[in-house]
Each structure stands twice: as C-alpha cells, then as structure tokens.
Write an enzyme that holds these catalytic residues in place. Sequence first.
Site, PDB file in Angstrom:
ATOM      1  N   LYS A 105     -88.273-102.698   6.996  1.00 44.91           N
ATOM      2  CA  LYS A 105     -88.386-101.294   7.381  1.00 44.91           C
ATOM      3  C   LYS A 105     -89.867-100.982   7.560  1.00 44.91           C
ATOM      4  O   LYS A 105     -90.656-101.089   6.623  1.00 44.91           O
ATOM      5  CB  LYS A 105     -87.784-100.377   6.314  1.00 44.91           C
ATOM      6  N   GLY A 166     -89.564 -87.097   0.417  1.00 45.35           N
ATOM      7  CA  GLY A 166     -89.533 -86.568  -0.941  1.00 45.35           C
ATOM      8  C   GLY A 166     -89.430 -85.062  -1.046  1.00 45.35           C
ATOM      9  O   GLY A 166     -89.485 -84.508  -2.143  1.00 45.35           O
ATOM     10  N   ALA A 192     -85.562 -89.886   4.951  1.00 51.49           N
ATOM     11  CA  ALA A 192     -86.497 -88.942   4.339  1.00 51.49           C
ATOM     12  C   ALA A 192     -86.024 -87.498   4.478  1.00 51.49           C
ATOM     13  O   ALA A 192     -85.583 -87.072   5.545  1.00 51.49           O
ATOM     14  CB  ALA A 192     -87.904 -89.057   4.924  1.00 51.49           C
TER      15      ALA A 192
END
Length: 263
Positions: A105, A166, A192
């Site tokens: 990734k 996050g 994300a």
Amino acid sequence: MSNLANDTLTIAGKTYSSRLLVGTGKYKDMEETQQAIEASGAEIITIAVRRTNIGQNADEPNILDILPPEKYTILPNTAGCFDAKTAVRTCKLARELLDGHNLVKLEVLGDEKTLFPDVMQTMTAAEELIKDGFDIMVYTNDDPIIARELEQMGCIAVMPLAAPIGSGLGVRNKLNIMTIVENANVPILVDAGVGTASDAAVAMELGCDGVLMNTAIAAAQKPVLMASAMRKAIEAGREAYLAGRMPAKRYASASSPVDGLFF
C-alpha cells in the site's frame, strides 16, 4: 443468513471473502491487536513498515508472530513517508523482509498536519514501483481524475480518503467517491476517515469494493467490540448496495397500496 457467500473481493489475483481491511497501529498491546483483528474478520492486514517490526529489528517483538502470513495477507504500507524516494525504499525493504512479497500500500503524505496525500510524489513513486514489479494499492485524495490516472498507470487498487487520516469524520464527499467508483475498472477502497460503523456502511452503499481502517477500531473505547461492529457494517452496506436502494423522494409516499380502498 448473509447473501454474500459468493461475493468475493479480488486483489492481485487472490480472492477474499472479507471486504474489510484493517491496520495494526494504536492498540494498547499485541494481545488487543490480535483479538480486534480476529473479531473484524479481515483477511488483509496493513502494517506500517517504518513504525512496526516485521523482522528488521531482531531484538524486538515481531508482529508477524501474532499475525502470521500463512493466515493473513500482509499489506506493508509506507505510512510516515513524505517523499517518493523514502516510499520506494520502504517498499523495497518490505519486499526483502517478506521474501519477495510484491503487494504494498503506497501512501506519500504532503504534510504532518493534514496527512493529505502528496499526489505528485505519490505518482512518481507509483511509476517507479510498478516498473519494479510491485502490485500497488494506492492512497490518494477523492479526485476522480487523479484516481483515473493512478489506475491507468497500473495501480491494482485505488484508495481514496473519506476524510483526513484518523479524523473519524466519515465520508465527506459522497459524490466524488461515487464518481470514482463508477469510472473504475480496479477495486476502489475507502481509506482513512471512517469513525464508526455507519461510516463504513455508507462507503459500501456508495459502491466501494472495500474499506480500510485502523483508528476507528483501535481508538474505540472497546476496540474488539468495534471491530465486530465494523465487520457487520461492511456486510450490511454491501448487501444494501447489491439490493439497490429505493429512489429518494421529496414528499411522502404511502407504504400501502391506495387502489381498491373500501371507503
């Protein structure tokens, strides 16, 4: 009973029954990491090579001891890289440590405050890694044009953000994600920004092939329970997408037929 038994996700020629991909950071210890990942049902586990020991530090605990490559597909990632050169070097290190493993990734970040991707550096790294035989799952912004360019370069999966890494804000730009999905010929996985189970379900209802998450599970008050919730949300969202939702209407519509009323 789920209707998803034969609805598999294919990445780099390998099929998976789970469409939930999870990370390994931010847990309190190895035991919690292992329990949460088992509860999630995930089969692809992403590991930040620059932050997690996968064999480069012989005197530290190796996360592969609790997440064996025989059981999981390990997806090394380049988290913490802010330029193409560092990202490429990190991928090559991962391949060496994992005995020739080519699936990675790629993420190249633009700055430490937003953690948004640096698209130009990402594309530079992707081009070099693809030429070197890597299978690239690439983290990017939610720009349909950039997503198309990355696919055309040869990335095997495109992973647009739902919101900043996050943040837990959920899918902020549904229309762009839908456009990316509609135009893609490779798997599209939201990466994300997921905060809770409903966010994961929304991503799947938009037609995404999967969702990758870490903080939404690891930062929950009960990570193992949240991992279980995310597993169910991914399945529910996928079923809803396959079922085809009713058209949205501005005004009410009677649930029962009005023809043939007795009075």
